[in-house]
Scaffold this motif. Structure first.
Motif, PDB file in Angstrom:
ATOM      1  N   ALA A 198       0.831  -1.210   0.000  1.00 32.53           N
ATOM      2  CA  ALA A 198       0.000   0.000   0.000  1.00 32.53           C
ATOM      3  C   ALA A 198       0.860   1.253   0.000  1.00 32.53           C
ATOM      4  O   ALA A 198       0.601   2.219  -0.729  1.00 32.53           O
ATOM      5  N   GLY A 199       1.921   1.241   0.827  1.00 32.08           N
ATOM      6  CA  GLY A 199       2.838   2.377   0.834  1.00 32.08           C
ATOM      7  C   GLY A 199       3.520   2.564  -0.504  1.00 32.08           C
ATOM      8  O   GLY A 199       3.740   3.699  -0.958  1.00 32.08           O
ATOM      9  N   MET A 200       3.872   1.449  -1.151  1.00 27.09           N
ATOM     10  CA  MET A 200       4.501   1.534  -2.465  1.00 27.09           C
ATOM     11  C   MET A 200       3.534   2.116  -3.485  1.00 27.09           C
ATOM     12  O   MET A 200       3.918   2.956  -4.298  1.00 27.09           O
ATOM     13  N   ALA A 201       2.258   1.703  -3.439  1.00 23.84           N
ATOM     14  CA  ALA A 201       1.279   2.255  -4.386  1.00 23.84           C
ATOM     15  C   ALA A 201       1.139   3.753  -4.177  1.00 23.84           C
ATOM     16  O   ALA A 201       1.104   4.542  -5.140  1.00 23.84           O
ATOM     17  N   LEU A 202       1.093   4.162  -2.909  1.00 24.82           N
ATOM     18  CA  LEU A 202       0.982   5.593  -2.613  1.00 24.82           C
ATOM     19  C   LEU A 202       2.212   6.347  -3.099  1.00 24.82           C
ATOM     20  O   LEU A 202       2.111   7.444  -3.674  1.00 24.82           O
ATOM     21  N   SER A 203       3.389   5.762  -2.907  1.00 27.81           N
ATOM     22  CA  SER A 203       4.618   6.426  -3.357  1.00 27.81           C
ATOM     23  C   SER A 203       4.636   6.567  -4.867  1.00 27.81           C
ATOM     24  O   SER A 203       5.077   7.596  -5.398  1.00 27.81           O
ATOM     25  N   VAL A 204       4.152   5.514  -5.563  1.00 27.77           N
ATOM     26  CA  VAL A 204       4.125   5.587  -7.027  1.00 27.77           C
ATOM     27  C   VAL A 204       3.177   6.692  -7.471  1.00 27.77           C
ATOM     28  O   VAL A 204       3.466   7.435  -8.423  1.00 27.77           O
ATOM     29  N   LEU A 205       2.048   6.832  -6.762  1.00 25.38           N
ATOM     30  CA  LEU A 205       1.121   7.904  -7.118  1.00 25.38           C
ATOM     31  C   LEU A 205       1.735   9.280  -6.880  1.00 25.38           C
ATOM     32  O   LEU A 205       1.573  10.205  -7.688  1.00 25.38           O
ATOM     33  N   VAL A 206       2.466   9.419  -5.787  1.00 20.49           N
ATOM     34  CA  VAL A 206       3.106  10.715  -5.504  1.00 20.49           C
ATOM     35  C   VAL A 206       4.134  11.045  -6.574  1.00 20.49           C
ATOM     36  O   VAL A 206       4.189  12.179  -7.081  1.00 20.49           O
ATOM     37  N   VAL A 207       4.933  10.039  -6.961  1.00 19.19           N
ATOM     38  CA  VAL A 207       5.966  10.270  -7.977  1.00 19.19           C
ATOM     39  C   VAL A 207       5.315  10.578  -9.325  1.00 19.19           C
ATOM     40  O   VAL A 207       5.783  11.424 -10.094  1.00 19.19           O
ATOM     41  N   LEU A 208       4.194   9.903  -9.608  1.00 18.03           N
ATOM     42  CA  LEU A 208       3.460  10.165 -10.834  1.00 18.03           C
ATOM     43  C   LEU A 208       2.968  11.607 -10.857  1.00 18.03           C
ATOM     44  O   LEU A 208       3.093  12.315 -11.865  1.00 18.03           O
ATOM     45  N   PHE A 209       2.412  12.051  -9.735  1.00 19.88           N
ATOM     46  CA  PHE A 209       1.924  13.419  -9.659  1.00 19.88           C
ATOM     47  C   PHE A 209       3.071  14.412  -9.828  1.00 19.88           C
ATOM     48  O   PHE A 209       2.933  15.452 -10.475  1.00 19.88           O
ATOM     49  N   LEU A 210       4.222  14.070  -9.275  1.00 21.36           N
ATOM     50  CA  LEU A 210       5.393  14.945  -9.411  1.00 21.36           C
ATOM     51  C   LEU A 210       5.813  15.067 -10.868  1.00 21.36           C
ATOM     52  O   LEU A 210       6.167  16.160 -11.338  1.00 21.36           O
ATOM     53  N   ALA A 211       5.763  13.966 -11.606  1.00 19.74           N
ATOM     54  CA  ALA A 211       6.144  14.005 -13.015  1.00 19.74           C
ATOM     55  C   ALA A 211       5.136  14.808 -13.827  1.00 19.74           C
ATOM     56  O   ALA A 211       5.517  15.569 -14.734  1.00 19.74           O
ATOM     57  N   VAL A 212       3.848  14.654 -13.525  1.00 24.49           N
ATOM     58  CA  VAL A 212       2.824  15.447 -14.215  1.00 24.49           C
ATOM     59  C   VAL A 212       3.046  16.926 -13.937  1.00 24.49           C
ATOM     60  O   VAL A 212       2.966  17.774 -14.832  1.00 24.49           O
ATOM     61  N   LEU A 213       3.360  17.238 -12.666  1.00 20.62           N
ATOM     62  CA  LEU A 213       3.618  18.628 -12.304  1.00 20.62           C
ATOM     63  C   LEU A 213       4.816  19.193 -13.066  1.00 20.62           C
ATOM     64  O   LEU A 213       4.797  20.338 -13.522  1.00 20.62           O
ATOM     65  N   TYR A 214       5.844  18.387 -13.240  1.00 19.86           N
ATOM     66  CA  TYR A 214       7.043  18.834 -13.955  1.00 19.86           C
ATOM     67  C   TYR A 214       6.719  19.200 -15.400  1.00 19.86           C
ATOM     68  O   TYR A 214       7.120  20.259 -15.904  1.00 19.86           O
ATOM     69  N   GLU A 215       5.951  18.333 -16.065  1.00 19.30           N
ATOM     70  CA  GLU A 215       5.618  18.624 -17.459  1.00 19.30           C
ATOM     71  C   GLU A 215       4.730  19.853 -17.568  1.00 19.30           C
ATOM     72  O   GLU A 215       4.884  20.678 -18.481  1.00 19.30           O
ATOM     73  N   SER A 216       3.793  19.995 -16.625  1.00 19.73           N
ATOM     74  CA  SER A 216       2.898  21.150 -16.724  1.00 19.73           C
ATOM     75  C   SER A 216       3.623  22.449 -16.369  1.00 19.73           C
ATOM     76  O   SER A 216       3.299  23.500 -16.913  1.00 19.73           O
ATOM     77  N   ILE A 217       4.630  22.380 -15.504  1.00 17.82           N
ATOM     78  CA  ILE A 217       5.411  23.584 -15.213  1.00 17.82           C
ATOM     79  C   ILE A 217       6.176  24.033 -16.444  1.00 17.82           C
ATOM     80  O   ILE A 217       6.313  25.235 -16.720  1.00 17.82           O
ATOM     81  N   LYS A 218       6.671  23.064 -17.225  1.00 13.64           N
ATOM     82  CA  LYS A 218       7.382  23.432 -18.452  1.00 13.64           C
ATOM     83  C   LYS A 218       6.471  24.204 -19.388  1.00 13.64           C
ATOM     84  O   LYS A 218       6.859  25.241 -19.957  1.00 13.64           O
ATOM     85  N   VAL A 219       5.249  23.698 -19.570  1.00 19.59           N
ATOM     86  CA  VAL A 219       4.310  24.386 -20.444  1.00 19.59           C
ATOM     87  C   VAL A 219       3.902  25.723 -19.840  1.00 19.59           C
ATOM     88  O   VAL A 219       3.831  26.746 -20.526  1.00 19.59           O
ATOM     89  N   GLY A 220       3.657  25.731 -18.520  1.00 23.09           N
ATOM     90  CA  GLY A 220       3.227  26.965 -17.857  1.00 23.09           C
ATOM     91  C   GLY A 220       4.252  28.065 -17.972  1.00 23.09           C
ATOM     92  O   GLY A 220       3.912  29.238 -18.150  1.00 23.09           O
ATOM     93  N   LYS A 221       5.543  27.701 -17.895  1.00 24.10           N
ATOM     94  CA  LYS A 221       6.583  28.719 -18.000  1.00 24.10           C
ATOM     95  C   LYS A 221       6.585  29.359 -19.378  1.00 24.10           C
ATOM     96  O   LYS A 221       6.720  30.584 -19.510  1.00 24.10           O
TER      97      LYS A 221
END
Lengths: 180, 141
Positions: B22-45
């Motif tokens: 369960a902790g691993m699934a949560l960590s994968v979701l957090v890392v996934l969200f971080l990657a989505v945030l990274y791509e959207s920051i590139k576009v936002g900039k």
């Protein structure tokens, strides 16, 4: 916070990297690299075998050096972009006839912008590209030390470099967009 | 060192230690969200830069027309400095966003460096989803 940079045995590179217990963790015996962020300045290896940080003064010097390296990287990126734009003055237009809707002939124009392969600007771009790749890998390896001070130096240097160099770039972009 | 499938990992910080699926699934979701945030920051900039250039150029051209309409012989330092101040704040904000982008990029690299295959999949999937969602917004002006 516990000091994760424990004393490393002098012949650490002879030990196998996978120890008997498979669990990963920072600060365990036998792991020569920290895998979590820590703040410390004792026995910090930086990129090369002779570069070891042991005192606060050396850490301050390393902070400044890493900060300047990150700033230089951002400046190099902007410089390459502006060099590329300046050297792309050769624009080739290729016009070719295509059949239109009512049997008429329309002219379709292709515009290609590029550099010649053996020209000096392209060679200069290549050399700068190699320097940029090497510096980016160095910055990645510095961030990989997981040392909090050095990571902050990388981030702050990148931000300051972007602020200083991209200021001028944005002005150039503005002017060229209005000219078209 | 090689990629392994494991439910145990310590990611980035001492307190982020995972021991269970369960902790691993949560960590994968957090890392996934971080990657989505990274791509959207590139576009936002990129979009922020475009907006800032447009707004500051409009502001400076408006002030220039006001100057010529008033037909005043006073120095034009005030309106020019106002546009310049606005440009300074826009650029300072963008530099902060750039720092955030650099830090998140390095965090993702360090997450992949844990050599945990689930985390790696999370980063890749997050980058794909982030690119898919954010890049069409780049052409919308």
């Amino acid at each position: 916070m516990a000091d994760n940079s424990t004393t490393v045995p002098p012949h650490h590179h002879h030990h196998p990297t996978t120890s008997a217990h498979h669990s990963h963790g920072g600060g365990m015996d036998g792991m020569m690299m920290s895998m979590t962020f820590y703040f410390g300045f004792k026995n910090v290896e930086l990129l090369f075998s002779g570069l070891v940080i042991n005192t606060a003064g050396e850490m301050a010097g390393a902070f400044v050096a890493v900060f300047l390296l990150a700033m230089f990287y951002e400046g190099l990126k902007i410089a390459r972009e502006s060099l590329l734009r300046k050297s792309q003055v050769s624009i080739r237009y290729n016009s070719m006839p295509v059949p239109g809707p009512n049997g008429t002939i329309l002219m379709e124009t292709h515009k290609t912008v590029g550099q010649q392969m053996l020209s000096f600007p392209h060679l200069l771009q290549t050399v700068l590209h190699i320097i940029q790749v090497v510096i980016s890998y160095f910055l990645m390896l510095i961030f990989m030390t997981y040392n909090g001070y050095l990571c902050i130096a990388v981030a702050a240097g990148a931000g300051t470099g972007y602020f200083l160099f991209s200021w001028k770039k944005a002005v150039v972009v503005d002017i060229t967009e209005h000219c078209h | 060192m090689h990629f392994i499938f494991s439910d145990e990992v310590v990611l980035l910080f001492d307190f982020w230690s995972v021991h269970s699926p369960a902790g691993m699934a949560l960590s994968v979701l957090v890392v996934l969200f971080l990657a989505v945030l990274y791509e959207s920051i590139k576009v936002g900039k990129a979009k922020l830069l475009h907006q800032a250039v447009v707004s500051v150029s409009v502001l400076s051209s408006q002030q220039l027309t006001e100057e010529t309409d008033q037909d005043s012989s006073a120095s034009d330092s005030a309106p020019v400095s106002r546009a310049r101040l606005r440009w300074f704040f826009c650029h300072f904000g963008q530099s902060l966003i750039h720092v955030v982008q650099v830090v998140i990029g390095y965090f993702m690299m360090l997450a992949v460096m844990s050599y945990n295959t689930w985390i790696f999949f999370g980063v890749i999937l997050g980058s794909a989803v982030g690119y898919y969602l954010a890049y069409p917004l780049l052409s919308m002006v």
